[in-house]
Scaffold this motif. Structure first.
Motif, short mmCIF file in Angstrom:
data_model
loop_
_atom_site.label_atom_id
_atom_site.label_comp_id
_atom_site.label_asym_id
_atom_site.label_seq_id
_atom_site.Cartn_x
_atom_site.Cartn_y
_atom_site.Cartn_z
N PRO A 67 31.87 -12.48 -11.29
CA PRO A 67 30.70 -12.37 -10.41
C PRO A 67 30.25 -13.74 -9.91
O PRO A 67 30.23 -14.70 -10.67
CB PRO A 67 29.63 -11.75 -11.32
CG PRO A 67 30.37 -11.12 -12.45
CD PRO A 67 31.59 -11.96 -12.65
N MET A 68 29.93 -13.83 -8.62
CA MET A 68 29.57 -15.12 -8.03
C MET A 68 28.24 -15.11 -7.29
O MET A 68 27.74 -14.07 -6.92
CB MET A 68 30.69 -15.59 -7.11
CG MET A 68 31.80 -16.26 -7.93
SD MET A 68 33.24 -16.66 -6.97
CE MET A 68 34.43 -15.56 -7.75
N HIS A 69 27.71 -16.30 -7.10
CA HIS A 69 26.38 -16.50 -6.52
C HIS A 69 26.46 -17.30 -5.21
O HIS A 69 27.49 -17.82 -4.86
CB HIS A 69 25.51 -17.28 -7.51
CG HIS A 69 25.33 -16.61 -8.83
ND1 HIS A 69 24.14 -16.08 -9.26
CD2 HIS A 69 26.22 -16.36 -9.83
CE1 HIS A 69 24.29 -15.55 -10.46
NE2 HIS A 69 25.54 -15.71 -10.85
N ALA B 232 39.85 -23.16 -11.65
CA ALA B 232 38.56 -22.80 -12.23
C ALA B 232 38.54 -21.32 -12.59
O ALA B 232 38.12 -20.94 -13.69
CB ALA B 232 37.43 -23.14 -11.26
N ALA C 36 40.58 -20.58 -15.70
CA ALA C 36 39.93 -21.04 -16.92
C ALA C 36 38.86 -20.05 -17.37
O ALA C 36 38.81 -19.65 -18.53
CB ALA C 36 39.34 -22.44 -16.72
N VAL C 37 38.02 -19.65 -16.43
CA VAL C 37 36.97 -18.68 -16.77
C VAL C 37 37.60 -17.37 -17.25
O VAL C 37 37.20 -16.80 -18.27
CB VAL C 37 36.05 -18.42 -15.56
CG1 VAL C 37 35.11 -17.25 -15.84
CG2 VAL C 37 35.25 -19.68 -15.22
N TYR D 149 39.10 -17.65 -20.68
CA TYR D 149 38.03 -17.74 -21.67
C TYR D 149 37.45 -16.36 -21.96
O TYR D 149 37.32 -15.95 -23.11
CB TYR D 149 36.93 -18.68 -21.16
CG TYR D 149 35.80 -18.86 -22.14
CD1 TYR D 149 35.88 -19.83 -23.13
CD2 TYR D 149 34.68 -18.04 -22.10
CE1 TYR D 149 34.85 -19.98 -24.06
CE2 TYR D 149 33.65 -18.19 -23.02
CZ TYR D 149 33.74 -19.17 -24.00
OH TYR D 149 32.73 -19.31 -24.92
N ARG E 257 38.08 -13.80 -25.48
CA ARG E 257 36.96 -13.36 -26.34
C ARG E 257 36.73 -11.86 -26.24
O ARG E 257 35.68 -11.38 -26.66
CB ARG E 257 35.68 -14.10 -25.94
CG ARG E 257 35.79 -15.61 -26.08
CD ARG E 257 34.48 -16.23 -26.46
NE ARG E 257 34.69 -17.55 -27.06
CZ ARG E 257 33.77 -18.23 -27.74
NH1 ARG E 257 32.57 -17.71 -27.91
NH2 ARG E 257 34.03 -19.40 -28.26
N LEU F 199 28.81 -20.06 -9.94
CA LEU F 199 28.56 -19.48 -11.25
C LEU F 199 27.10 -19.58 -11.67
O LEU F 199 26.78 -19.52 -12.85
CB LEU F 199 29.51 -20.11 -12.28
CG LEU F 199 30.99 -19.81 -12.00
CD1 LEU F 199 31.90 -20.60 -12.92
CD2 LEU F 199 31.28 -18.31 -12.14
N GLU G 180 28.81 -21.49 -26.86
CA GLU G 180 28.00 -20.25 -26.82
C GLU G 180 26.78 -20.37 -27.74
O GLU G 180 25.70 -19.89 -27.40
CB GLU G 180 28.85 -19.05 -27.23
CG GLU G 180 30.08 -18.88 -26.36
CD GLU G 180 30.28 -17.46 -25.85
OE1 GLU G 180 29.54 -16.56 -26.24
OE2 GLU G 180 31.21 -17.28 -25.04
N ALA H 54 33.87 -25.08 -15.11
CA ALA H 54 33.80 -23.67 -14.72
C ALA H 54 33.49 -22.80 -15.93
O ALA H 54 32.59 -21.94 -15.88
CB ALA H 54 35.11 -23.23 -14.06
N VAL H 55 34.20 -23.03 -17.02
CA VAL H 55 33.94 -22.25 -18.23
C VAL H 55 32.51 -22.47 -18.71
O VAL H 55 31.78 -21.54 -19.04
CB VAL H 55 34.94 -22.61 -19.35
CG1 VAL H 55 34.53 -21.98 -20.68
CG2 VAL H 55 36.35 -22.17 -18.97
N TYR I 180 29.95 -20.80 -16.53
CA TYR I 180 30.01 -19.36 -16.74
C TYR I 180 29.26 -18.97 -18.02
O TYR I 180 28.42 -18.07 -18.02
CB TYR I 180 31.47 -18.91 -16.82
CG TYR I 180 31.62 -17.42 -17.00
CD1 TYR I 180 31.64 -16.57 -15.91
CD2 TYR I 180 31.72 -16.86 -18.28
CE1 TYR I 180 31.75 -15.20 -16.07
CE2 TYR I 180 31.83 -15.49 -18.45
CZ TYR I 180 31.85 -14.66 -17.34
OH TYR I 180 31.96 -13.31 -17.51
N VAL I 181 29.57 -19.67 -19.09
CA VAL I 181 28.95 -19.36 -20.38
C VAL I 181 27.44 -19.61 -20.31
O VAL I 181 26.64 -18.77 -20.73
CB VAL I 181 29.59 -20.21 -21.50
CG1 VAL I 181 28.79 -20.10 -22.80
CG2 VAL I 181 31.04 -19.80 -21.72
N ARG J 218 25.30 -17.11 -18.45
CA ARG J 218 25.12 -15.82 -19.14
C ARG J 218 24.34 -15.96 -20.45
O ARG J 218 24.38 -15.07 -21.29
CB ARG J 218 26.49 -15.20 -19.43
CG ARG J 218 27.31 -14.94 -18.18
CD ARG J 218 28.20 -13.72 -18.33
NE ARG J 218 28.60 -13.23 -17.03
CZ ARG J 218 29.12 -12.03 -16.80
NH1 ARG J 218 29.31 -11.20 -17.80
NH2 ARG J 218 29.45 -11.66 -15.59
#
Lengths: 267, 267
Positions: free
Chosen positions: A243-245, A255, A258-259, A262, A266, B143, B208, B258-259, B262-263, B266
């Protein structure tokens, strides 16, 4: 112990492996024809040799010899020693990390071998930029992926720039080419993988939802420009989006990968 | 409506803004002296003008005129029209996306203005590569980050390569320079931000955990080579790491940012 060979002319015919490194077309031809690839920089050269690739030769300025002495002790290959000015003349650019090695490629492993025991794999359809391929491999390895599969048109992970950016991941992470493009994704289903394609398609769901509860995952990335092909979008089990902004519709592929790695690691 | 000026000589003195674009040292000098920056490619040129930057001039081959006609209609600046061969001679490379614009920089906004209403900000200490700065801005904007603060030695986000890679994020995401390096992070505490430094330090905790429950966050990234300075590591409220596998100790900064964005977004 490597044989040290002092070189005094840029046109020395023994330096063919190292010539005109900026000419991508020429290099692809030379490397395919001789089955070689280049490692650049002390760390990468060391990792390539330690990973078991057989050196054809080394090329470096005198000041890099000491740092690689233990590596040079393990091989009979010639080590061409020359001034930095001459190295620049041969390669076409300033070799600021000093050491280069030319190594023999190995036959690619089979899909069965690469997938054995793998729970998270990356599938790259057509990433054309070598820097991106290297970055994706590095992120994949660092973020818990077990293997990488490349479609026939994806750029070569053993190309010098890719090797350099991957920082050794190209040696430690199992990877191979997919034998077939058209049915590649259905083929992965037969290995028990759920294929999740990263795409901007209208029916793409949030990546976190797409990967939740998936056991064996194959995360699929497309090209820098147009993304994943229609065929692969259709044949993927799931289509997912990060999801982007701010009206930004995409991340660059390094990028995004990587996201995605990650998040998927998990799950 | 822009004034169209046909150009027939590469040494035309009116093309000074576009000369030798590959010479980073020269360009930094020229751009600082004249307070200009360059946008490259139809999309980026359009976004720069739409974001309110005043064009000094445009430079393009005839085939790009139609696509930018609406943009050119909004300005009185000259539009230099020349062959692609001549454009290459002036700029020093093949301008494959056709259009260039030179635009006036604006005074940087104050820290107060940039931080007003922001809940998630990136703080870049010394990212030296323009491509990385651009990629970090693009990822940050996409992000969910609200602003970017640059330490005095971080590379310029308005440098051509950064602008191109950021794909417009450099225009849409508020950013400014930190007035001071030494006490920059404690200074952010006074705005109510918790500073979280991405680092490989021994006491770094899983990202996190570091971001959980944080209201206003300032995520701090260091240089490509040596990471965050000791001073900033010491003065950050929290030190965090992205957990990694396979003995790989770091991601490249574009992937890591980027990671991390993203983290953090959220949290």
């Amino acid at each position: 112990m490597a044989t040290f060979v002092e070189v005094e002319r840029a046109d020395d015919p023994r330096l063919g492996d190292y010539r005109d490194l900026r000419d991508v077309t020429l290099r692809k031809h030379v490397e395919a024809e001789h089955g070689l690839f280049l490692a650049e920089g002390e760390k990468v050269v060391r990792r390539a040799v330690e990973a078991g690739y057989t050196p054809r030769s080394f090329l470096m300025a005198p000041r890099w010899l000491d740092g690689l002495a233990d590596v040079l002790a393990t091989t009979d290959a010639p080590c061409f020693v020359l001034s930095e000015r001459l190295a620049e003349e041969v390669t076409g650019f300033h070799v600021h990390r000093g050491a280069l090695a030319s190594l023999e490629r190995r036959p690619l492993p089979s899909l069965d071998d690469v997938l054995a025991g793998a729970r998270s794999v990356l599938v790259l359809e057509e990433i054309v930029d070598h820097t991106n391929v290297g970055a994706v491999l590095r992120s994949g390895a660092a973020l818990g992926f077990d293997a990488v599969l490349l479609a026939p048109r994806c750029a070569d992970p053993l190309y010098r720039r890719a090797v350099k950016v991957a920082m050794g991941a190209v040696f430690s992470l199992p990877w191979t080419r997919l034998p077939d493009w058209y049915d590649a994704l259905p083929g992965l289903a037969s290995y028990g993988f759920t294929t999740v394609a990263l795409t901007l398609a209208d029916d793409a769901v949030d990546l976190e939802d797409a990967v939740r509860g998936v056991d064996k995952i194959a995360l699929v990335l497309g090209s820098e420009g147009h993304g994943i092909s229609p065929r692969w979008q259709e044949t993927a089990d799931r289509r997912a989006i990060i999801p982007m902004h701010r009206g930004i519709d995409s991340l660059n592929v390094a990028a995004a990968s990587a996201v995605a790695c990650y998040v998927a690691s998990r799950r």
